[in-house]
Design a protein around this motif. Structure first.
Motif: not given
Length: 518
Positions: A185-186, A188-189, A192-193, A196, A265, A295
């Protein structure tokens, strides 16, 4: 087997074969045991802060703990500043402190102190051995605590009578922990960042600043345009010789805030949200923009390099070929004044492949850092916790960890005075360390900070607290007095000559670089 021998054999069973020591009466059993446990190497430091700083430098380069042996509460107190630096560096250290014998407890002898209370602020693990038969198990537990991850200072306190009493068999080897990867999950996050449209940065610390992590971060930069930053206080960073360069956080907050301006971010890799070294009137302590989101890709105890590689694969980032050749700015500065820049250009041009730089320059750091980026490949060991006096001991410990590599200690003259005794141990152990003293005869950084904190300009009485020229320390006599060959350079050509000679000889040397004050 008495407790002292049991402890040393437990350390050896855990691949700890070096102990930096400044022992006293309560530790004499450990000193005696060195002749029965000859695989344990004892290295004498003339001040406890040398021992603790050397254990930090050793751990940074060896990737495993050394032990320290300190005498009661005051001995530990003398070591605290560099144990603080080791804690901030996440260096594994097994810190052994002798205590009075148990029958002496309660008599309030001159050296009686609350050793546990001294140890706790710099230690992640503290234990006083409760009986002689527990020494082996307690020593193994100390090793396990020091290994982390991340690395930590583990303090083991041993009453003197337990060291001379029967203790039984050594403790078992502690399990060697491996750094885990973060959750999917980390990753993938973070992916995504980076995919973006936001303005995103990567802040690298820990082992992510060694070659493997830097190459993975460079793949991400090439594929996504993400900006890559280095925590300036990370314990070790690989640089030069084709290693991808990254932007280092500046020392002063205004410069760092300008560097990070506009970021939306910031992805943390074995690092924390960046803050300024000090608080200043009217200046925010946080270096990132107020609305910047954070993140965590990999925590301080995780495998940041592996996480970056996973992220690069997830994003389909191809390998890069980025590297660098030596630019014209690193040409030897013959005929020029001796300044931090000409010192750095000389060091960068002449230091060999695989050199290690222990860097405790303060006011000159911003001028030196850029000129080392395109030197031959090297490891850079910076200030971590900010406690003055780490540069020389860290160089000493790193030299013992890497006996085949050239050590260069870039040291401010004021900072060097804190742990000057390191020179004696360098000479005694015949270590290949070249100490460069950048001598401006002032606490120059305090002159800068005087104005920054709103205290005003430096008046004549305040100047007395910053000036180091009345009298000037004689670094030639100081170095030679400790057994280190020493020379003075006041021009770039003199420094080129002396530093070149030092790079050709595998012995400790000191060069006082008297900086041009114009």
């Amino acid at each position: 087997m008495n407790g002292a021998e049991c402890l040393l054999r437990t350390l050896l069973a855990n691949d700890i074969d070096l102990c930096f020591m400044n022992p006293g009466t309560s530790e004499m059993q450990f000193v005696s045991a060195l002749d029965r446990v000859q695989k344990m190497r004892g290295v004498l430091g003339l001040f406890e802060g040398v021992c603790s700083g050397a254990a930090d430098g050793y751990a940074r380069m060896a990737g495993k703990p050394a032990a320290t042996l300190l005498h009661l509460g005051p001995g530990l107190a003398n070591a605290l500043a560099n144990l603080h630096n080791a804690r901030k560096a996440r260096s594994p250290v097994v810190n052994i402190v002798g205590e009075h014998s148990t029958q002496h407890f309660g008599h309030e002898a001159p050296l009686t102190a609350d050793i546990e209370a001294f140890a706790r602020p710099v230690s992640a693990w503290v234990r006083t051995v409760e009986r002689a038969g527990a020494i082996g198990e307690a020593a193994a537990a100390a090793v396990a605590a020091a290994l982390g991850p991340p690395g930590r200072v583990a303090t083991l306190i041993v009453p003197a009578d337990f060291s001379w009493s029967e203790a039984g068999e050594p403790g078992c080897p502690a399990a060697r922990p491996s750094k885990s990867l973060p959750s999917g999950d980390r990753v993938r996050d973070a992916a995504c960042a980076l995919r973006s449209s936001q303005r995103v940065g990567l802040l690298l610390g820990g082992a992510a600043l060694q070659a493997r992590g830097l190459r993975a971060a460079d793949r991400l930069r090439a594929a996504t345009g993400v900006r890559v930053f280095a925590d300036r206080h990370a314990a070790r960073m690989t640089r030069g010789g084709g290693i991808p360069a990254v932007e280092r956080m500046p020392y002063f907050p205004e410069q760092a805030q300008e560097l990070l301006a506009g970021l939306e971010r910031l992805v943390l890799v074995e690092s924390r949200p960046p803050v300024s070294f000090f608080g200043y009137p009217g200046v925010p302590s946080s270096l990132a923009p107020a609305d910047c989101a954070f993140d965590v890709l990999a925590s301080e105890g995780q495998d940041g390099a592996g996480a970056l590689e996973w992220l690069a694969e997830d994003l389909g980032a191809p390998p890069t070929l980025s590297g660098g050749s030596i630019p014209a700015s690193l040409a030897l500065p013959s005929g020029e004044p001796l300044t931090p820049v000409t010192v750095a250009r000389t060091v960068g041009a002449l230091a060999p492949e695989g050199a290690i730089f222990s860097d405790e320059t303060v006011s000159a750091a911003g001028q030196i850092w850029p000129h080392l980026a395109h030197a031959a490949r090297h490891d850079h060991l910076p200030v971590t916790g900010g406690a003055i006096g780490q540069g020389l001991p860290v160089a000493l410990g790193a030299a013992l960890a890497c006996p085949g590599r050239k050590l260069v200690a870039l040291e401010a003259d004021g900072s060097a005075m804190y742990t000057l005794q390191s020179l004696w141990t360098m000479a005694r152990e015949r270590l290949d360390v070249t100490v460069v003293i950048l001598a401006n005869h002032r606490y120059r950084i305090l002159e800068i900070e005087m104005e920054r904190t709103g205290a005003g300009l430096v008046g004549p009485r305040a100047d007395e607290m910053i000036d180091l020229s009345r009298p000037r320390p004689d670094w030639i006599k100081l170095g030679e007095g400790f057994g280190v060959q020493a020379a003075r350079a006041a021009t770039a050509d003199e420094f080129i000559r002396e530093f070149g000679a030092a790079m050709r000889e595998p012995e400790p040397r000191l060069i006082e670089a008297v900086l041009d004050s114009r």
